[in-house]
Design a protein around this motif. Structure first.
Motif, PDB file in Angstrom:
ATOM      1  N   ARG A 199       0.425   9.247  45.119  1.00  0.00           N
ATOM      2  CA  ARG A 199       1.067  10.524  45.071  1.00  0.00           C
ATOM      3  C   ARG A 199       0.376  11.647  46.128  1.00  0.00           C
ATOM      4  O   ARG A 199       0.901  12.232  46.922  1.00  0.00           O
ATOM      5  N   TYR A 200      -0.978  11.474  46.260  1.00  0.00           N
ATOM      6  CA  TYR A 200      -1.777  12.358  47.133  1.00  0.00           C
ATOM      7  C   TYR A 200      -1.396  11.975  48.691  1.00  0.00           C
ATOM      8  O   TYR A 200      -1.125  12.682  49.527  1.00  0.00           O
ATOM      9  N   THR A 256      -5.761  19.614  42.560  1.00  0.00           N
ATOM     10  CA  THR A 256      -4.720  18.569  42.202  1.00  0.00           C
ATOM     11  C   THR A 256      -3.539  18.203  43.127  1.00  0.00           C
ATOM     12  O   THR A 256      -3.517  18.932  43.985  1.00  0.00           O
ATOM     13  N   VAL A 257      -2.920  17.175  42.708  1.00  0.00           N
ATOM     14  CA  VAL A 257      -1.882  16.585  43.759  1.00  0.00           C
ATOM     15  C   VAL A 257      -0.732  17.855  43.842  1.00  0.00           C
ATOM     16  O   VAL A 257      -0.317  18.216  44.793  1.00  0.00           O
ATOM     17  N   GLU A 258      -0.652  18.503  42.739  1.00  0.00           N
ATOM     18  CA  GLU A 258       0.416  19.668  42.458  1.00  0.00           C
ATOM     19  C   GLU A 258      -0.097  20.711  43.418  1.00  0.00           C
ATOM     20  O   GLU A 258       0.796  21.219  44.204  1.00  0.00           O
ATOM     21  N   LYS A 275       0.775   6.317  41.276  1.00  0.00           N
ATOM     22  CA  LYS A 275      -0.369   6.658  40.731  1.00  0.00           C
ATOM     23  C   LYS A 275      -0.855   7.858  41.482  1.00  0.00           C
ATOM     24  O   LYS A 275      -0.188   8.178  42.927  1.00  0.00           O
ATOM     25  N   LYS A 276      -1.951   8.279  41.235  1.00  0.00           N
ATOM     26  CA  LYS A 276      -2.463   9.775  41.728  1.00  0.00           C
ATOM     27  C   LYS A 276      -2.748   9.455  43.429  1.00  0.00           C
ATOM     28  O   LYS A 276      -2.223  10.181  44.021  1.00  0.00           O
ATOM     29  N   THR A 277      -3.407   8.331  43.604  1.00  0.00           N
ATOM     30  CA  THR A 277      -3.799   8.094  44.953  1.00  0.00           C
ATOM     31  C   THR A 277      -2.490   7.919  46.015  1.00  0.00           C
ATOM     32  O   THR A 277      -2.639   8.817  47.093  1.00  0.00           O
ATOM     33  N   VAL A 301      -9.625  14.323  44.194  1.00  0.00           N
ATOM     34  CA  VAL A 301      -8.393  15.282  43.700  1.00  0.00           C
ATOM     35  C   VAL A 301      -8.493  15.264  42.380  1.00  0.00           C
ATOM     36  O   VAL A 301      -8.596  14.014  41.504  1.00  0.00           O
ATOM     37  N   ASN A 343      -7.325  15.560  38.172  1.00  0.00           N
ATOM     38  CA  ASN A 343      -6.097  15.386  37.419  1.00  0.00           C
ATOM     39  C   ASN A 343      -5.526  16.612  36.947  1.00  0.00           C
ATOM     40  O   ASN A 343      -4.342  16.680  36.518  1.00  0.00           O
ATOM     41  N   GLU A 344      -6.004  17.753  36.745  1.00  0.00           N
ATOM     42  CA  GLU A 344      -5.774  19.153  36.149  1.00  0.00           C
ATOM     43  C   GLU A 344      -6.430  20.370  36.700  1.00  0.00           C
ATOM     44  O   GLU A 344      -7.493  20.144  36.886  1.00  0.00           O
TER      45      GLU A 344
END
Length: 414
Positions: free
Chosen positions: A290-291, A265-267, A286-288, A247, A249-250
Motif C-alpha cells: 500500500r505504501y 502512516t500510509v494514510e 499489505k502495508k508495504t 512507516v 501502523n497508527e
C-alpha cells in the motif's frame, strides 16, 4: 455535454486516474502491471474496465479497439530517466515512453498526457525529447513539455514531475498550462488531524513540520520495505520532526511526549500525495504494498489541474491563443536527423542556430549516442563525421530485449 473518455496506461493505484476523473474524464480503460495496484483500482471503481498485465502485450488489450479516445494518458516507468538510477533511457528494458508515443498512431486520441520524473528534463535526454516532439508532429500533434511542482497545486511535498501534453492542431491553440496556486500547504497543516487521531498533542510537531516535504519515494519491488527514501530525504524529514526509517501502523498515542518524532502512516503519506477524506480511496494489499502504491502515484490534484486544461482545450473553451512556435530541445539531433549524409562538426555548426563550440557539440553527440545508433567515420580531410542511425527505444518490436527481460523478472518489475 458528454464526459470525455480516457485510456490510461501504467495506471498504478489511481492517482492520475482520480485527478482526471475530477477533471471530467471517464475511464474507457485502465491498464496496470502490478496486480495489487490493479485490485485497488477495481475496489474503488468497480465499473471501470481494468486490465492487469504488461501494457505492451496485445493479449492484455488491443489498442485498436480504443481508437478515437479523447485522451491517452499514463505514468510510464521512471527508472530509465531517474537521477537516482543509471539513466539508461532508450537502453533500459523498462522504458515505455517512446512506445506510448507510438500508440498515438494507433489510437489517434485527441490528446496525449504522459508524466515522468524530473530527470527526463536533463540535458542528457535532449535528443530523446526532440525525437518525441518530432514524432508527435509527424503524427499530427502539437506537443510541449513542462516541469511542474506538486506543491504548486495544493500538495504538501515538492515532487517535481516532467509532463508531456500533446493535442491535435485544432485543439492545441486552446490549451494552456495550469497556473500555480498562491499558497503552499505545509506538512504540519495537512497532517495535524491525522497525527492527533489517537489523542497525541501535535502542536509542537506542527510548528516543526512547517515546510513543504521532500518527494515521497515509493521505491521498486526489489528494494526493501517501506521507508521515506534515501539518506538525504530522511534527513529532511528528521528536520521536520518525522522519523523516516519506516512507516507506522497508527498515529502516536496520547502518552507520547510532545517532542516525539513520529513515523508517518500510509494514510498520512496518501494525504501528502493529495488524497483527501472526500475521495475515500482505499488501497488494497499489505502495508508495504500500500505504501509503494501511494509513493509511486501521480498526485491527484496535479493530474486534475492538467486534466482541466486539457478538457477545456478539447471543448475549445475560451479564446484561441496565437499559434506558439515549437521549442527545439536539441538542434544537434535535428541537424543529424535531417541530413542525407554524414556531417562534420563544422557542418553541424552551419545547420544550427545556437553558437555551440566543437566541444559542446561533442558532448551533445556523446549523450545522443546513448539512445541512438550513431555511425562515426571520417571525410576526405580526416575530419570526424557523424550520421544518425536507429533509435534504440522499445516502440513495439517483436524481437526487442524488453520481452525477455519482463518474462524473467515480472515479479520484480514495478
Amino acid at each position: 455535454m458528454s464526459r470525455l473518455r480516457v485510456v490510461e496506461i501504467c495506471a498504478g493505484a489511481g492517482g492520475q486516474a482520480l485527478g482526471l476523473e475530477q477533471a471530467g474524464f471517464e475511464h474507457w480503460l485502465a491498464v496496470e502491471l502490478d496486480p495489487t495496484a490493479a485490485d485497488t483500482l477495481r475496489f474503488n471503481r468497480p465499473e471501470w474496465d481494468v486490465r492487469t498485465g504488461d501494457v505492451a502485450d496485445e493479449a492484455v488489450w488491443d489498442p485498436k479497439e480504443f481508437h478515437g479516445a479523447d485522451l491517452l494518458a499514463g505514468g510510464v516507468p521512471c527508472p530509465p530517466f531517474s537521477i537516482a538510477g543509471k539513466q539508461l533511457g532508450a537502453n533500459d528494458e523498462r522504458d515505455l515512453f517512446a512506445w506510448a508515443v507510438e500508440l498515438c498512431g494507433v489510437i489517434q486520441p485527441r490528446a496525449l498526457m504522459l508524466e515522468n520524473v524530473r530527470g527526463l528534463s536533463a540535458p542528457r535526454f535532449s535528443a530523446y525529447r526532440q525525437h518525441v516532439l518530432d514524432r508527435l508532429q509527424e503524427l499530427g500533434y502539437v506537443a510541449d513539455w513542462r516541469l511542474l511542482q506538486a506543491s504548486d497545486f495544493g500538495v504538501a511535498q515538492l515532487r517535481p514531475r516532467f509532463v508531456l501534453v500533446a493535442l491535435r492542431e485544432e485543439y492545441a491553440q486552446y490549451f494552456s498550462w495550469p497556473e500555480a496556486a498562491p499558497n503552499q500547504p505545509t506538512v504540519g497543516e495537512v497532517l495535524r488531524d491525522l497525527m492527533e487521531a489517537n489523542g497525541w498533542d501535535a502542536d509542537e510537531w506542527v510548528r516543526t513540520a512547517n515546510k513543504v516535504g521532500p518527494t515521497i519515494v515509493g521505491g521498486s519491488k526489489k528494494h526493501g520495505g517501506a521507508d521515506l527514501g534515501p539518506t538525504r530525504a530522511k534527513r529532511a524529514w528528521a528536520e521536520m520532526g518525522v522519523d523516516g526509517m519506516g512507516v507506522a501502523n497508527e498515529a502516536p498515542s496520547a502518552e507520547m511526549p510532545s517532542a516525539f518524532k513520529p513515523k508517518l502512516t500510509v494514510e498520512m503519506v496518501a494525504r501528502l500525495q493529495g488524497w483527501d477524506d472526500e475521495t475515500r480511496w482505499t488501497f488494497t494489499g499489505k502495508k508495504t504494498s500500500r505504501y509503494r502504491q501511494v509513493g509511486n502515484a501521480f498526485p491527484p490534484p496535479v493530474a486534475r489541474a492538467i486534466g482541466v486544461q486539457i478538457a477545456a482545450a478539447l471543448n475549445q473553451d475560451g479564446e484561441p491563443r496565437l499559434k506558439a512556435e515549437s521549442v527545439t530541445h536539441d538542434e544537434v539531433y535535428r541537424a543529424l536527423r535531417t541530413a542525407d549524409q554524414p556531417l562534420t562538426i563544422t557542418e553541424i555548426q552551419e545547420r544550427i542556430e545556437d553558437a555551440l563550440t566543437a566541444d559542446e557539440i561533442k558532448i551533445r553527440v556523446k549523450h545522443l549516442k546513448r539512445d541512438f545508433d550513431v555511425q562515426e567515420g571520417e571525410n576526405a580531410d580526416g575530419e570526424p563525421t557523424y550520421k544518425l542511425g536507429t533509435f534504440r527505444a522499445f516502440v513495439g518490436q517483436d524481437e526487442h530485449i524488453r520481452h525477455e527481460y519482463l518474462a524473467q523478472r515480472r515479479s520484480k518489475v514495478s
